[in-house]
Scaffold this active site. Structure first.
Site, PDB file in Angstrom:
ATOM      1  N   SER A   1       0.860  -1.178   0.000  1.00 51.01           N
ATOM      2  CA  SER A   1       0.000   0.000   0.000  1.00 51.01           C
ATOM      3  C   SER A   1       0.896   1.228   0.000  1.00 51.01           C
ATOM      4  O   SER A   1       2.083   1.139   0.370  1.00 51.01           O
ATOM      5  CB  SER A   1      -0.876   0.012   1.258  1.00 51.01           C
ATOM      6  OG  SER A   1      -1.510   1.257   1.448  1.00 51.01           O
TER       7      SER A   1
ATOM      8  N   TYR B   1      -2.312  -0.939  10.139  1.00 50.99           N
ATOM      9  CA  TYR B   1      -2.250  -1.027   8.686  1.00 50.99           C
ATOM     10  C   TYR B   1      -0.876  -0.609   8.178  1.00 50.99           C
ATOM     11  O   TYR B   1      -0.245  -1.323   7.385  1.00 50.99           O
ATOM     12  CB  TYR B   1      -3.333  -0.149   8.077  1.00 50.99           C
ATOM     13  CG  TYR B   1      -3.471  -0.268   6.579  1.00 50.99           C
ATOM     14  CD1 TYR B   1      -4.147  -1.345   6.010  1.00 50.99           C
ATOM     15  CD2 TYR B   1      -2.945   0.701   5.734  1.00 50.99           C
ATOM     16  CE1 TYR B   1      -4.288  -1.454   4.629  1.00 50.99           C
ATOM     17  CE2 TYR B   1      -3.072   0.596   4.361  1.00 50.99           C
ATOM     18  CZ  TYR B   1      -3.745  -0.470   3.812  1.00 50.99           C
ATOM     19  OH  TYR B   1      -3.876  -0.576   2.453  1.00 50.99           O
TER      20      TYR B   1
END
Length: 258
Positions: free
Chosen positions: A143, A156
């Site tokens: 990401s 995350y």
């Protein structure tokens, strides 16, 4: 559409929605035999049934955060097809948004177990097979939150930074065996997960929040899952095997902006 994947077998995790779904569709249309992995039983079964009209596809319901779940989908692939040519190691979650001090250990470990442990377990199982068969391509979903800070997403960000590290480290180890390992770093792609994030921030006004969110992006919009699928298919195709250990942003150029 070209049939770059005729005769090739690819595992896709997180296949029932988002980037996994879009990539599974793209690979199927290009001729890949697919092993579709997800916790959403109805969704992954329906997808396998639909894609089987293009090329062979089987569904496996498994939890990627558990080694036995990974062993289950790898065994299913080998039993059905006898090899693994590509692996889209994609399943993941965002988790709740909160300051680090309020994020909570339980939520942190939940997110890391899926996003990082799951990627590691998958790589460990698939790499052994690819090394023995003399080649293959692995693509991990990282990401932009794995290459820079994004705020309010400790679990995350930590997990996705870990995915980048695992990708680089394993690419160094396995290039000599003809195995190509890369990662993609999607930015804001309009999937159900991103919509959920916007709803966390804006509630019923999430669409307005989304419009404001993309204004700093050079392209002034969200990315589309099929755009990510096109990149994923290229990196899994074996057309450019000397790309190895790379983490490639697909975010409209936002991560390069000062």
């Amino acid at each position: 559409m070209s049939k770059r994947f005729d005769g090739k077998v690819v595992i896709v995790t997180g296949a029932a929605s988002g980037l996994g779904l879009a990539t599974a569709e793209r690979l199927s249309y290009e001729g890949a035999s697919l092993v579709l992995v997800d916790m959403q039983e109805a969704g992954v079964n329906a997808l396998a049934e639909r894609l089987a009209n293009n090329a062979p596809a089987i569904a496996v319901v498994a939890n990627v955060a558990l080694e036995e779940g990974v062993a289950k989908y790898v065994k299913a692939c080998m039993d059905e097809f006898g090899r693994i040519d590509g692996f889209f190691n994609n399943a993941g979650v965002e988790g709740r948004q909160n300051l680090t001090e309020d994020f909570g250990s339980e939520e942190f470990h939940r997110v890391v177990s899926i996003n990082l442990d799951g990627v590691f377990f998958g790589m460990a199982a698939v790499l052994k097979i690819m090394r023995e068969q003399g080649g293959g391509a692995i693509l991990n979903t990282a990401s932009v939150g794995g290459i820079r800070g994004v705020g309010n997403q400790s679990g995350y960000a930590a997990s996705k930074h870990g995915v980048v590290g695992l990708t680089r480290n394993s690419a160094v180890e396995y290039g000599q065996y003809g195995v190509q390992i890369n990662a993609i770093a999607p930015g804001a792609i309009m999937t159900a997960m991103v919509e959920g994030s916007l709803r966390q921030i804006g509630g019923e006004d999430w669409e307005k929040v989304g419009q404001d969110f993309v204004q700093p992006n050079p392209m002034k919009r969200f990315g589309r899952p099929e755009e990510v699928a096109a990149l994923a298919a290229f990196l899994l195709s074996g057309e450019a095997p000397f790309i190895n250990g790379a983490t490639i942003p697909i975010d409209g150029g936002q991560s390069y902006k000062y």
